[in-house]
Design an enzyme around this catalytic site. Structure first.
Site, short mmCIF file in Angstrom:
data_model
loop_
_atom_site.label_atom_id
_atom_site.label_comp_id
_atom_site.label_asym_id
_atom_site.label_seq_id
_atom_site.Cartn_x
_atom_site.Cartn_y
_atom_site.Cartn_z
N HIS A 1 0.03 11.09 4.09
CA HIS A 1 -1.04 10.54 3.25
C HIS A 1 -1.07 11.17 1.86
CE1 HIS A 1 -5.29 8.60 3.61
NE2 HIS A 1 -4.82 8.48 2.40
N TYR B 1 -9.41 7.65 7.61
CA TYR B 1 -10.41 6.58 7.47
C TYR B 1 -11.33 6.51 8.69
CZ TYR B 1 -7.14 4.88 3.88
OH TYR B 1 -6.29 4.78 2.80
N1 LIG Z 1 -2.86 6.28 0.25
C1 LIG Z 1 -4.00 6.61 -0.33
O1 LIG Z 1 -4.23 7.78 -0.71
C2 LIG Z 1 -5.03 5.55 -0.55
C3 LIG Z 1 -6.10 5.78 -1.43
C4 LIG Z 1 -7.02 4.76 -1.65
C5 LIG Z 1 -6.86 3.54 -0.98
N2 LIG Z 1 -5.84 3.34 -0.09
C6 LIG Z 1 -5.67 2.07 0.66
O2 LIG Z 1 -5.68 0.99 -0.27
C7 LIG Z 1 -6.69 0.07 0.10
C8 LIG Z 1 -7.22 -0.66 -1.12
O3 LIG Z 1 -7.73 0.23 -2.07
P1 LIG Z 1 -9.29 0.44 -2.35
O4 LIG Z 1 -10.03 0.13 -1.13
O5 LIG Z 1 -9.40 1.78 -2.95
O6 LIG Z 1 -9.65 -0.57 -3.54
P2 LIG Z 1 -9.37 -2.11 -3.89
O7 LIG Z 1 -8.75 -2.84 -2.77
O8 LIG Z 1 -8.72 -2.14 -5.23
O9 LIG Z 1 -10.87 -2.63 -4.14
C9 LIG Z 1 -11.79 -2.79 -3.10
C10 LIG Z 1 -13.10 -3.23 -3.78
O10 LIG Z 1 -12.89 -4.46 -4.47
C11 LIG Z 1 -13.81 -5.45 -4.03
N3 LIG Z 1 -13.07 -6.72 -3.93
C12 LIG Z 1 -12.17 -7.09 -2.99
N4 LIG Z 1 -11.69 -8.31 -3.24
C13 LIG Z 1 -12.30 -8.74 -4.36
C14 LIG Z 1 -12.23 -9.93 -5.13
N5 LIG Z 1 -11.41 -10.91 -4.78
N6 LIG Z 1 -13.02 -10.03 -6.23
C15 LIG Z 1 -13.84 -9.03 -6.60
N7 LIG Z 1 -13.96 -7.87 -5.93
C16 LIG Z 1 -13.19 -7.73 -4.81
C17 LIG Z 1 -14.32 -4.98 -2.70
O11 LIG Z 1 -15.66 -5.33 -2.53
P3 LIG Z 1 -16.12 -6.30 -1.30
O12 LIG Z 1 -15.95 -5.51 -0.06
O13 LIG Z 1 -17.55 -6.56 -1.69
O14 LIG Z 1 -15.26 -7.51 -1.38
C18 LIG Z 1 -14.21 -3.45 -2.80
O15 LIG Z 1 -15.38 -2.92 -3.39
C19 LIG Z 1 -7.72 0.95 0.82
O16 LIG Z 1 -8.67 0.20 1.53
C20 LIG Z 1 -6.81 1.79 1.65
O17 LIG Z 1 -6.35 1.08 2.79
C21 LIG Z 1 -4.92 4.33 0.11
#
Ligand SMILES: NC(=O)c1ccc[n+]([C@@H]2O[C@H](COP(=O)([O-])OP(=O)(O)OC[C@H]3O[C@@H](n4cnc5c(N)ncnc54)[C@H](OP(=O)(O)O)[C@@H]3O)[C@@H](O)[C@H]2O)c1
Length: 271
Positions: free
Chosen positions: A104, A47
């Site tokens: 990861h 990241y």
């Molecule tokens: N291990 C892996 O391979 C892997 C892969 C992917 C992700 N991850 C981890 O998991 C975390 C979360 O996953 P993600 O970032 O992919 O997706 P997520 O948390 O499911 O979604 C993030 C998105 O949702 C929006 N959001 C957040 N809260 C909201 C709400 N209450 N209502 C409506 N929209 C909302 C955010 O926009 P705004 O910013 O506009 O609120 C952002 O665009 C990552 O940040 C990372 O740390 C790990």
């Protein structure tokens, strides 16, 4: 904060995801999240924000209470690379110990036993408190748990109502591991989903809160990301209500083919 316990290690059930958060905004959100009650912050070498995450953790003044997870990138899984990169992560985060270190993504070019051996060494040397994996299939979980000399406490995988992860969850339970849901609000896709919105209306909650509650009520850890301070509170507050059995089943029924968001096809060992 409610926790999920795995092999004696307590994981706060709601954490903050930080993928794509950058610079001052990242540091500010991490600090704010901790002030609001988050006790679990998720980052990764990939990241490119470990320094900012560390800055936010320190600015909160609550480092000792916060579990920081980072992940070793798949190209650095050979023991010398892993050891060097973990020391670099510690330096960027400006912390003495990484609370939870994950692989990861699996990398079939590096024997899993060698990576797990290096992680166990880092744990025994005090650089890392606990170790786990991410993006591991059922078969890889079996292989990893056999090969690891130290307990593996979690598997972090994509998980939300639009993707059926029951088999992986069952395998996590079999191995005494927690399942940590990434993209738990389907990258924002929960908002606007008719079924989630309608369940939310019945409880005076948003679709995102219903989506997160469906996971936490099953004992799945969630790490939603947001770049907006007001949504930090909204996402944490998923713990403040309960879904009925009927609602839980209805939401489980949203799983569909093609529901996966994060592309994993580049990894030849994934099945
Ligand atoms: N291990 C892996 O391979 C892997 C892969 C992917 C992700 N991850 C981890 O998991 C975390 C979360 O996953 P993600 O970032 O992919 O997706 P997520 O948390 O499911 O979604 C993030 C998105 O949702 C929006 N959001 C957040 N809260 C909201 C709400 N209450 N209502 C409506 N929209 C909302 C955010 O926009 P705004 O910013 O506009 O609120 C952002 O665009 C990552 O940040 C990372 O740390 C790990």
């Amino acid at each position: 904060m409610q926790v999920v316990e795995a092999k004696g290690f307590k994981i706060p059930i709601v954490g903050l995801g930080t993928w794509a958060l950058r610079g001052r905004d990242c540091a500010r959100l991490v600090e704010q999240a901790i002030r609001l009650g988050y006790r679990h912050i998720d980052t990764a070498q990939m990241y490119d924000n470990e320094a900012e995450v560390g800055e936010g953790v320190h600015a909160s003044g609550l480092r000792a209470e916060v579990m920081v997870t980072t992940k070793v990138q798949p190209t650095l899984l050979s023991p010398p690379d892993l050891e060097r990169s973990v020391k670099e992560s510690l330096g960027k985060l400006r912390i003495d110990v990484i609370d939870l270190l994950l692989i990861h993504w699996p990398n079939p070019r590096v024997p899993l036993s060698e990576t797990l051996g290096a992680m166990a060494n880092m744990k025994r040397a005090g650089y890392v408190k606990q170790i786990g994996v991410s993006n591991f299939t059922v078969a890889l979980l079996d292989e990893a748990n056999k090969a690891s000399s130290e307990p593996l406490v979690c598997n972090q995988v994509e998980c939300h109502p639009f993707l059926d992860q029951d088999k992986v969850f069952a395998a996590c339970k079999k191995h005494g591991m927690a399942m940590v849901a990434y993209s738990p609000i389907a990258r924002g896709g929960a908002k606007g989903d008719k079924a989630l919105e309608s369940v939310g209306q019945a409880h005076g909650k948003t679709a995102a809160q219903v989506c997160l509650r469906w996971l936490t009520q099953q004992g799945i850890v969630v790490i939603p990301r947001t770049s907006k301070v007001e949504r930090l509170e909204e996402n944490l507050a998923n713990l403040e209500f309960n879904l009925s059995d009927v609602e839980m089943k209805e939401i489980a029924g949203l799983a569909r083919r093609g529901g996966r968001i994060v592309d994993w096809t580049w990894s030849p060992k994934w099945d």
